[in-house]
Scaffold this motif. Structure first.
Motif, PDB file in Angstrom:
ATOM      1  N   ALA A  70       0.579  -1.421  -0.136  1.00 57.25           N
ATOM      2  CA  ALA A  70       0.082  -0.377   0.339  1.00 57.25           C
ATOM      3  C   ALA A  70       0.715   1.200   0.126  1.00 57.25           C
ATOM      4  N   THR A  71       0.370   2.242  -0.481  1.00 57.99           N
ATOM      5  CA  THR A  71       0.886   3.641  -0.208  1.00 57.99           C
ATOM      6  C   THR A  71      -0.513   4.503   0.314  1.00 57.99           C
ATOM      7  N   PRO A  72       0.634   4.454   2.027  1.00 57.91           N
ATOM      8  CA  PRO A  72      -0.851   4.908   2.587  1.00 57.91           C
ATOM      9  C   PRO A  72      -0.552   6.831   2.379  1.00 57.91           C
ATOM     10  N   SER A  73      -0.703   6.909   1.785  1.00 57.66           N
ATOM     11  CA  SER A  73      -0.862   8.730   1.921  1.00 57.66           C
ATOM     12  C   SER A  73      -1.900   9.189   0.918  1.00 57.66           C
ATOM     13  N   LEU A  74      -2.145   8.004   0.026  1.00 58.63           N
ATOM     14  CA  LEU A  74      -3.091   8.314  -0.726  1.00 58.63           C
ATOM     15  C   LEU A  74      -4.250   8.111  -0.268  1.00 58.63           C
ATOM     16  N   PHE A  75      -4.279   7.311   1.254  1.00 57.64           N
ATOM     17  CA  PHE A  75      -5.256   7.017   1.833  1.00 57.64           C
ATOM     18  C   PHE A  75      -5.600   8.600   3.246  1.00 57.64           C
ATOM     19  N   THR A  76      -3.771   9.072   3.611  1.00 56.68           N
ATOM     20  CA  THR A  76      -4.398   9.944   4.803  1.00 56.68           C
ATOM     21  C   THR A  76      -4.570  11.117   3.929  1.00 56.68           C
ATOM     22  N   VAL A 104      -5.438   2.576   6.385  1.00 50.18           N
ATOM     23  CA  VAL A 104      -5.100   1.776   5.411  1.00 50.18           C
ATOM     24  C   VAL A 104      -6.839   0.216   5.684  1.00 50.18           C
ATOM     25  N   LEU A 105      -6.502  -0.055   6.667  1.00 47.88           N
ATOM     26  CA  LEU A 105      -7.246  -1.256   6.898  1.00 47.88           C
ATOM     27  C   LEU A 105      -8.993  -0.717   7.320  1.00 47.88           C
ATOM     28  N   GLU A 106      -9.035   0.589   7.796  1.00 47.70           N
ATOM     29  CA  GLU A 106     -10.077   0.861   8.046  1.00 47.70           C
ATOM     30  C   GLU A 106     -11.339   0.915   6.543  1.00 47.70           C
ATOM     31  N   GLU A 107      -9.980   1.801   5.587  1.00 52.17           N
ATOM     32  CA  GLU A 107     -10.766   1.764   3.806  1.00 52.17           C
ATOM     33  C   GLU A 107     -10.888   0.486   3.679  1.00 52.17           C
ATOM     34  N   GLY A 108      -9.997  -0.684   4.182  1.00 53.58           N
ATOM     35  CA  GLY A 108     -10.543  -1.701   3.898  1.00 53.58           C
ATOM     36  C   GLY A 108     -11.755  -2.921   4.178  1.00 53.58           C
ATOM     37  N   LYS A 109     -11.853  -1.655   5.726  1.00 52.42           N
ATOM     38  CA  LYS A 109     -13.511  -2.702   5.774  1.00 52.42           C
ATOM     39  C   LYS A 109     -14.671  -1.736   5.645  1.00 52.42           C
TER      40      LYS A 109
END
Length: 345
Positions: A70-76, A104-109
């Motif tokens: 994952a590239t976490p900056s895409l999520f934050t 990332v896990l929160e978005e996965g959910k």
């Protein structure tokens, strides 16, 4: 002495993890098999990111599961998470605290994906955001530089792979790891004495390939954070595409080259480095030919299978970094500028 004591307690931690978490792993594997999981999407930072590199090879080679890091900056920061349909979303974190990994896990959910936290803190924010939690049972890790949490993360991934494969031989091999670790720890005094040879080293290249691509990155990280040596990790294949031009007489190379599918390619590279370019070699291997090329040979047991060699070889790398830190006169417990828990967004 906590860093050294945490290095040597790893065989016991591995045994504890295997004994306590097998049923949990089998339950997780069963749920994965029930879902239409097409690939793995994995988020991690630092040492845990290197465990993710191991998962990339292992889950692909053993279980046919492609893995995307994952590239976490895409999520934050960017607020533009990718579509994760049919993904198993995994977060790996020693502390389970870092907001970017949790996001990332929160978005996965949110996207109805199956989520798994691999962590040393079963009540952390990461654990609370996951459908399943795999507690690595490393115990409290006091030293800033991660050692036992890395190998227990690797072991957790290896156990998940074994459970997904249903191959009994894989479980039999997992039960041998603690014994193999005990064997390599016997080289402690040899490493302590020979680390003095490298006390003035200020740069190095770390080579690995296949399953041990992860080991190259983790060894390089330990060298940077403990010894302050400029250590750059490479696949031996990528290394040929330009960086090899840096090597001249006496340039130090650290390499992980166990027997297996990528050994021949690694061995040819080591031969060229030693015989044609006069490089200084520190080699971790269970092949006599590869060890014979090294000025400092570090051996792992002959019967360690390639897919589990990262769990064994990294102990020698940790000891090398530890004793070189001592030889250089640096603090093994509190490296400059870094903390045990780093929370990034």
């Amino acid at each position: 002495m906590s860093l050294y004591s945490e290095i040597v307690e790893q065989p016991g931690r591995i045994s504890s993890l295997l004994g306590s978490q097998k049923k949990t792993v089998e339950k997780i594997a069963a749920e994965i098999q029930k879902r239409d999981v097409q690939y793995v999407f994995l988020a991690a930072r630092g040492t845990s990111d290197n465990a993710g590199r191991y998962a990339n090879y292992l889950l692909g080679a053993m279980n046919g599961l492609p893995l995307a890091l994952a590239t976490p900056s895409l999520f934050t920061y960017y607020k533009q998470p990718p579509k994760l349909k049919n993904a198993l979303v995994i977060g790996i974190s020693q502390s389970g605290q870092s907001p970017d990994i949790v996001s990332v896990l929160e978005e996965g959910k949110k996207q109805n994906c199956l989520t798994l936290a691999i962590t040393n803190e079963s009540k952390s924010p990461l654990s609370q955001s996951a459908d399943f939690v795999l507690d690595i049972h490393a115990g409290r890790e006091k030293a800033v530089a991660a050692t036992k949490t890395y190998t227990t993360e690797l072991m957790s991934i290896a156990m998940l792979s074994a459970a997904l494969s249903g191959n009994k031989k894989h479980w039999e091999d997992l039960h041998k790891i603690a014994g193999w670790m005990d064997e390599v720890l016997k080289q402690n005094e040899f490493i302590a004495q020979n680390a003095q040879r490298y006390r003035y080293m200020d740069q190095t290249i770390v080579l690995g390939r296949g399953f041990n691509y992860a080991t190259a990155f983790e060894w390089a990280l330990k060298m940077k954070e403990l010894t302050y040596v400029k250590a750059e990790p490479y696949s031996s294949a990528d290394f040929q595409h330009g960086p090899i031009a840096m090597i001249d007489d006496g340039f130090p190379i650290l390499a992980i080259a166990p027997k297996g599918k990528v050994f021949d390619s690694m061995f040819q590279m080591l031969k060229r480095l030693r015989n044609d370019l006069s490089a200084e070699l520190v080699v971790i291997s269970n092949d006599k030919k590869a060890l014979a090329l090294a000025q400092m040979p570090l051996s792992i047991p002959a019967d360690v299978p390639e897919w589990l060699s990262p769990l064994v070889s990294i102990l020698l790398a940790q000891l090398f970094a530890y004793h070189l830190t001592v030889a250089k006169g640096y603090n093994t417990e509190h490296p400059r500028s870094i903390r045990k828990v780093t929370e990034t967004k």
